[in-house]
Design an enzyme around this catalytic site. Sequence first.
Site, mmCIF file in Angstrom:
data_model
loop_
_atom_site.group_PDB
_atom_site.id
_atom_site.type_symbol
_atom_site.label_atom_id
_atom_site.label_comp_id
_atom_site.label_asym_id
_atom_site.label_seq_id
_atom_site.Cartn_x
_atom_site.Cartn_y
_atom_site.Cartn_z
ATOM 1 N N GLU A 1 1.127 -14.943 10.392
ATOM 2 C CA GLU A 1 0.459 -15.796 8.906
ATOM 3 C C GLU A 1 0.386 -17.344 8.867
ATOM 4 O OE1 GLU A 1 1.347 -15.099 4.251
ATOM 5 O OE2 GLU A 1 3.146 -15.160 5.702
ATOM 6 N N LYS B 1 -6.419 -3.925 7.488
ATOM 7 C CA LYS B 1 -6.442 -5.184 7.062
ATOM 8 C C LYS B 1 -5.230 -5.846 6.977
ATOM 9 C CE LYS B 1 -6.238 -4.110 1.948
ATOM 10 N NZ LYS B 1 -7.242 -4.097 0.799
ATOM 11 N N SER C 1 -16.514 -8.819 6.902
ATOM 12 C CA SER C 1 -15.433 -9.504 7.654
ATOM 13 C C SER C 1 -14.653 -10.175 6.667
ATOM 14 C CB SER C 1 -16.406 -10.220 8.560
ATOM 15 O OG SER C 1 -15.261 -10.921 9.484
ATOM 16 N N VAL D 1 -1.692 -9.386 -2.911
ATOM 17 C CA VAL D 1 -0.581 -10.267 -3.319
ATOM 18 C C VAL D 1 -0.142 -9.908 -4.930
ATOM 19 C CG1 VAL D 1 -1.801 -12.536 -3.775
ATOM 20 C CG2 VAL D 1 0.714 -12.382 -3.183
ATOM 21 N N ARG E 1 5.177 -14.796 7.846
ATOM 22 C CA ARG E 1 5.460 -13.647 8.315
ATOM 23 C C ARG E 1 4.720 -13.899 9.758
ATOM 24 N NH1 ARG E 1 2.898 -9.917 4.044
ATOM 25 N NH2 ARG E 1 1.396 -11.470 3.902
ATOM 26 N N VAL F 1 -9.214 -10.865 -2.070
ATOM 27 C CA VAL F 1 -10.021 -10.399 -3.256
ATOM 28 C C VAL F 1 -9.027 -10.101 -4.127
ATOM 29 C CG1 VAL F 1 -12.235 -9.621 -2.662
ATOM 30 C CG2 VAL F 1 -10.423 -8.074 -2.063
ATOM 31 N N LEU F 2 -8.786 -10.511 -5.379
ATOM 32 C CA LEU F 2 -7.841 -10.081 -6.423
ATOM 33 C C LEU F 2 -7.725 -8.712 -6.578
ATOM 34 C CD1 LEU F 2 -8.359 -13.136 -8.932
ATOM 35 C CD2 LEU F 2 -6.388 -12.962 -7.338
ATOM 36 N N LYS G 1 -9.980 -14.435 7.931
ATOM 37 C CA LYS G 1 -8.895 -14.443 9.031
ATOM 38 C C LYS G 1 -9.465 -14.513 10.434
ATOM 39 C CE LYS G 1 -5.300 -12.606 5.875
ATOM 40 N NZ LYS G 1 -6.251 -12.699 4.577
#
Length: 613
Positions: A546, A371, A410, A458, A543, A451-452, A413
């Site tokens: 991105e 991912k 899925s 991040v 990046r 998802v956090l 992205k």
Amino acid sequence: MKKKFSNLLLALGDILLINLSFILAFMIRFDGDIINHPIAPQYLPAYFDNLMVITLIKIAIFYGFGLYRSLWRYASIEELIQIVSTSFFATTGTVTYMMIMQQKLPRSIYILTFMLDILLIGGIRFSHRVLKSMNEQSVFNDRNLKRVMVVGAGQAGAMVIKELKTHANLQSKPIVVVDDDETKHGRRINGVPVLGNRHDIKKLAEIKRIDEIIIALPSVSKPEIRQVVEQCSKTKCKLKILPGIYELIDGKVSIKKIRDVDIEDLLGREEVKVELNKITGYIQNKTVLVTGGGGSIGSELCRQIAKFSPQKMLILDIYENNAYDIQNELIRNYPDLDLEVLIASVRDKKCIDEIFQRYRPQVVFHAAAHKHVPLMEANPKEAIKNNVFGTLNVAEAAHEHNCEKFVLISTDKAVNPTNVMGATKRIAEMIVQTMSKISKTEFVAVRFGNVLGSNGSVIPLFKNQIAKGGPVTVTHPEVTRYFMTIPEAVQLVIQAGAMAKGGEIFVLDMGEPVKIIHLAENLIRLSGFEPYKEIDIQVTGLRPGEKLYEELLMDEEGLQQTRHSKIFIGKPILIDHKVLKAELTHLKEIISGDGKDLRDYIEHMVPTYRRTS
């Protein structure tokens, strides 16, 4: 032993107070002269002759009503009600006994003793609370106590204040309450003043030198909580929150249930409501396979599926440590669950076929995937092997062994992808859509954003950077992403599986997109620092592959509503199975060689793919 001795002393004190109540009642009734009063002497013998029995009746009722079981150092309104009711029944018991014995006393004596019992019996007990409070104030100097602001002047706020005052070991002192209800402003809750609303939080925190803010609004909606947290995060105070009422199973507030404010509280999303009967119908008593079951999404799928009593659960993962962790957790929490962990790769077609042949899974959740966008951009062959051909292997095995449902996890992205990872997930969706046309298995995909707290996401990165003193790195000041909590995303995935008829791409309502730089700023504040001053934020540049923002639908897909408010269906795009199969065969030949034309061929297979390099 110490407790029994304390209760014995309390009972001896009650014996004296019970009789003191009668003597005082006689003195009040007969104007202070019970010796020379013309009427008093004819009633006194009735009391003295039955003194022992009256005392025993009252002590027995006091014991039966639990007056010797309460912790009077924590006495409150509940204990006061207990004393009033106990005194009433003790007086009633006395009256009943005296009537049976045909002993007469003036009715006023009984009324006066009832009131005096409350005053004396209650007074001796509440004095324990008063002395304890005075002792605590003398032991703990205010300078050593955390100064606390409570947000919410309702019942929950009052209970928080009470607990803070009751538990000296917390070394916290409630200083001020804020609430948006203006009718409460200027009033006091357990001695603590209500001085403003949410917009006064920052000002009051500075004026009152607040160290910690506790948000006590369990019944308030998530969007409102987010607004309150945003106001609180403007201060340098430590933030804590009382969980929502749906989390307080017993409905009781206690200090133990208060937790730190987390970044999820800033999402402001309402809790997902799932149709349990629909979910239970396709999972209960079924063999369920979760690929990538040790990952962030896969492990949460396992946790939630376990609640619905599958006949057997299969966790498939290539990484043994994660699989081992979720295995131990499920064994601990669901000891009756028939669970098996399979260490294998979805790339290994022979191994996948053997697993399906042996276990015959009826429901498959395919979460195994690479991912990380930059890594897959640098390793496109590996992305293809895992995300495309891994999906193909599992999907074909599901078809050949007559699975009932196949749910692909899925990503947003996959929509108009600008990176290899997104393009591979779009091809995986295409595989699922074409397989649904030739198979009795219901093949579907569920598409959602970030998802956090997932592995490598991040939030853990930011927390690690903050812990090291910064800087926090953001690729671009305008980058936005959709976010969900892991449990919320998984609940909706399972719900979407219940709706599947075959060929759909379910799109989850991700709410409003969040600017990553705002997320970084809020996380720094929640960690007790000031952005750009104490912890810097540096912009590093986008990046490879991105996007500035993510999309959940392609233009040609359209959108259909489902019976669930947070789940939508993207209109299926017509894809010929034979054509896709031939393209996949050629793609395999390319990655078996030098991969020179790989990106060109991906662009051919996914017309919406726009590579950035």
